[in-house]
Scaffold this active site. Sequence first.
Site, PDB file in Angstrom:
ATOM      1  N   ALA A  72       0.821  -1.207   0.000  1.00  9.88           N
ATOM      2  CA  ALA A  72       0.000   0.000   0.000  1.00  9.88           C
ATOM      3  C   ALA A  72       0.857   1.260   0.000  1.00  9.88           C
ATOM      4  CB  ALA A  72      -0.922  -0.005   1.222  1.00  9.88           C
ATOM      5  N   GLY A 117       0.710  -5.643   0.443  1.00 10.03           N
ATOM      6  CA  GLY A 117      -0.142  -5.798  -0.719  1.00 10.03           C
ATOM      7  C   GLY A 117       0.597  -6.282  -1.950  1.00 10.03           C
ATOM      8  N   GLU A 120       0.583  -9.883  -1.578  1.00  4.93           N
ATOM      9  CA  GLU A 120      -0.787 -10.357  -1.780  1.00  4.93           C
ATOM     10  C   GLU A 120      -1.148 -10.416  -3.260  1.00  4.93           C
ATOM     11  OE1 GLU A 120      -3.304  -9.136   2.115  1.00  4.93           O
ATOM     12  OE2 GLU A 120      -2.314  -7.471   1.095  1.00  4.93           O
ATOM     13  N   GLU A 140       1.922  -6.014   7.738  1.00  4.32           N
ATOM     14  CA  GLU A 140       0.877  -5.026   8.022  1.00  4.32           C
ATOM     15  C   GLU A 140       0.679  -4.734   9.503  1.00  4.32           C
ATOM     16  OE1 GLU A 140      -0.286  -6.483   3.880  1.00  4.32           O
ATOM     17  OE2 GLU A 140       0.697  -7.267   5.667  1.00  4.32           O
TER      18      GLU A 140
END
Length: 266
Positions: A72, A117, A120, A140
């Site tokens: 992110a 992310g 991910e 995170e």
Amino acid sequence: MSEQRFGEWVAVRTHEDGHVAELVLDRPKAMNAVSTELGRSIAEATAALAADRAVRAVVLTSTHERAFCVGADLKERNSFTDADLSRQRPHARAAYTGVLDLPVPAIAAVHGFALGGGFELALSCDIIVADETAVVGLPEVSVGVIPGGGGTQLLPRRVGAARAAELIFSARRVPAAEARELGLVDRLVPAGQDRDEALALAARIAAHSPVGLRAAKRALRLGHGLDLRAGLEVEDAAWRTVAFSGDRAEGVAAFNEKRTPDWPGE
């Protein structure tokens, strides 16, 4: 090779007569940090790829030499109000689910940092090819959130609940060799060869029946986590979509005639 841009930071390049699509993360100044705009562009690109019946395999790559994607965009989020964050959430989810829901085999080509992310996005693919420079992880909780792009669900499906818990709770970064040993990535290649290896694998995959590939992925995804009997029903339903297809007829004919199949794709 042709290229289509989706916003400023995402490109789709076609290879192998359009049967292999390369989804390129191209925000080098931010190491491909997933901002609202980048997330929206990934979602738009994956929607276009999902609708393209010529595509048989997708490879997710990065133009940054030291990073696949660092997750992110925390610089953007630093200015967010709670309302801003809520408004961004659908765009972020659409990016990750866009990759996850691709109906054809998807391969991540990972080098350098694939964190939060970024990892991910790789986990949303079916296969992860990493080079020796790769560093992966879901950090995170170290910044007060949780993996929200599928990490809490995809990682345990790869490595088991206990190992996923250790990695998520510790927020630690895992170097390439250990990542391969733990099953966080599937193939480990020399530095700088992740993209070439992933594209070569995609080309081998794309030589096969497009109907068969889509049905096999559907059976794998829908059957995962079901009990055996239910899973076999999912498999049977997928089998029926290919058993009476033109691809099945062509595949059997080509085998008997000792020639390369010319897949009708239906």
